[in-house]
Design an enzyme around this catalytic site. Structure first.
Site, short mmCIF file in Angstrom:
data_model
loop_
_atom_site.label_atom_id
_atom_site.label_comp_id
_atom_site.label_asym_id
_atom_site.label_seq_id
_atom_site.Cartn_x
_atom_site.Cartn_y
_atom_site.Cartn_z
CB ALA A 1 -0.93 -0.01 1.22
N GLY B 1 3.38 3.33 -5.37
CA GLY B 1 2.79 3.12 -6.70
C GLY B 1 1.29 2.95 -6.72
NE ARG C 1 8.40 -5.04 2.52
CZ ARG C 1 9.52 -5.04 1.82
NH1 ARG C 1 10.46 -5.90 2.10
NH2 ARG C 1 9.71 -4.20 0.82
CG ASP D 1 8.24 -9.87 4.21
OD1 ASP D 1 7.60 -10.05 3.16
OD2 ASP D 1 9.48 -9.97 4.29
CB VAL D 2 3.03 -10.20 1.49
CG1 VAL D 2 1.96 -9.21 1.90
CG2 VAL D 2 4.00 -9.59 0.50
CB SER E 1 2.24 -7.53 -15.59
OG SER E 1 3.08 -6.87 -16.53
CE1 TYR F 1 6.82 -7.87 -12.54
CE2 TYR F 1 6.72 -7.49 -14.91
CZ TYR F 1 6.25 -7.24 -13.63
OH TYR F 1 5.21 -6.38 -13.44
CE LYS G 1 3.34 -8.76 -11.67
NZ LYS G 1 2.46 -8.37 -10.54
N GLY H 1 0.19 -2.43 -18.54
CA GLY H 1 1.48 -2.36 -19.25
C GLY H 1 2.34 -1.34 -18.56
C1 8X3 Z 1 4.91 -3.88 -15.82
C2 8X3 Z 1 4.77 -3.93 -17.27
O1 8X3 Z 1 6.02 -3.93 -19.49
O2 8X3 Z 1 7.12 -2.87 -17.62
O3 8X3 Z 1 4.25 -4.94 -15.23
O4 8X3 Z 1 6.95 -5.26 -17.69
S1 8X3 Z 1 6.29 -4.00 -18.03
#
Ligand code: 8X3
Length: 256
Positions: A13, A16, A37, A61-62, A141, A154, A158, A185
């Site tokens: 929270a 961003g 945290r 901490d999740v 994402s 990453y 996602k 995005g």
């Molecule tokens: C963020 C989108 O394109 O920067 O989740 O990976 S990107």
């Protein structure tokens, strides 16, 4: 949705999308459970909310499953019925190709983006199912839909979020509990500063001379999703800035 006494829990929270979400829902009269945290960052966030906001800071901490379970046990009575959980905590670390990546970065992304999201979801679901009301909103994402060089774990984490969200929908059939995967995005937040481990020049170059999504844009989309009538479930919502689109599939040629 009638916002009288509705409670939203937001992970991550204090930065961003999380902060934009807290501000948006607080302004609409929701009670907030703010996972954080850092007590200092939580204080700064709370100072930015309307003074009438009812909130509880969920200090855990999740990625620490035991800490999460015990923080749920210690929720004050009037925060025990969670109407919406936004699994927002997540991060990208590094942009190196797979054969050069730091394994600790990979571990951390899997822990936060995938495992922690399942811990949090598992904790809130029984109460939602019992009350036949609730909404799990996951922050996926576009990286879960389209790979890109250096995205490796990453992107994979996602993709996990997307498929887990859809599988939850299947599990929750007939319970009235909703599940949505919001798939932004490129957005201008502290995302790149985290990815590049504090390198401000590298981070700001990602956002230079263009118009990315803002944290408020994404918070607005989530606010709309949550406030759809109860018979309506947004399964997935993919959002890009207009300036972003798709690259073609590269072909390696022997003449370089
Ligand atoms: C963020 C989108 O394109 O920067 O989740 O990976 S990107």
């Amino acid at each position: 949705m009638d916002t009288q006494q509705k409670t939203i829990m937001i992970t991550g929270a204090t930065g961003g999308f999380g902060t934009a979400l807290a501000q948006k829902f607080a302004s609409d009269g929701w009670s907030l459970i703010l996972q954080a945290r850092s007590a200092d960052k939580a204080k700064t966030l709370i100072a930015s909310l309307p003074s009438s906001t009812k909130y509880h800071v969920f200090m855990a901490d999740v990625t620490d499953r035991d800490a999460v379970v015990s923080a749920f046990k210690n929720l004050p009575d009037d925060f025990k019925n969670i109407d919406v959980l936004v699994n927002n905590a997540g991060l990208a670390l590094g942009l190196s190709p797979s054969h050069k990546c730091d394994m600790d970065d990979w571990d951390m992304m899997i822990d936060v983006n995938a495992k922690a999201l399942t811990f949090m979801t598992r904790q809130v679901l029984p109460n939602m199912v019992d009350r036949a009301v609730g909404h799990i909103v996951n922050i996926g994402s576009t990286a879960g839909n389209y790979p890109y060089p250096g995205g490796n774990v990453y992107c994979a984490s996602k993709a996990f979020v997307k498929q887990f969200s859809l599988a939850l929908r299947a599990d929750l059939h007939g319970t009235n509990v909703r599940v949505s995967n919001i798939e932004p995005g490129a957005a201008e937040t502290n995302f790149s500063l985290v990815r590049f481990k504090g390198d401000k020049d590298k981070a700001s170059s990602v956002y230079a001379d263009t118009k990315m999504l803002s944290a408020d844009d994404v918070a607005d989309a989530i606010f709309w999703t949550v406030n759809c009538p109860p018979h309506m479930n947004v399964n997935r919502m993919e959002i890009m800035p207009t300036v972003q689109s798709f690259a073609s599939h590269p072909i390696e040629r022997s003449n370089g």
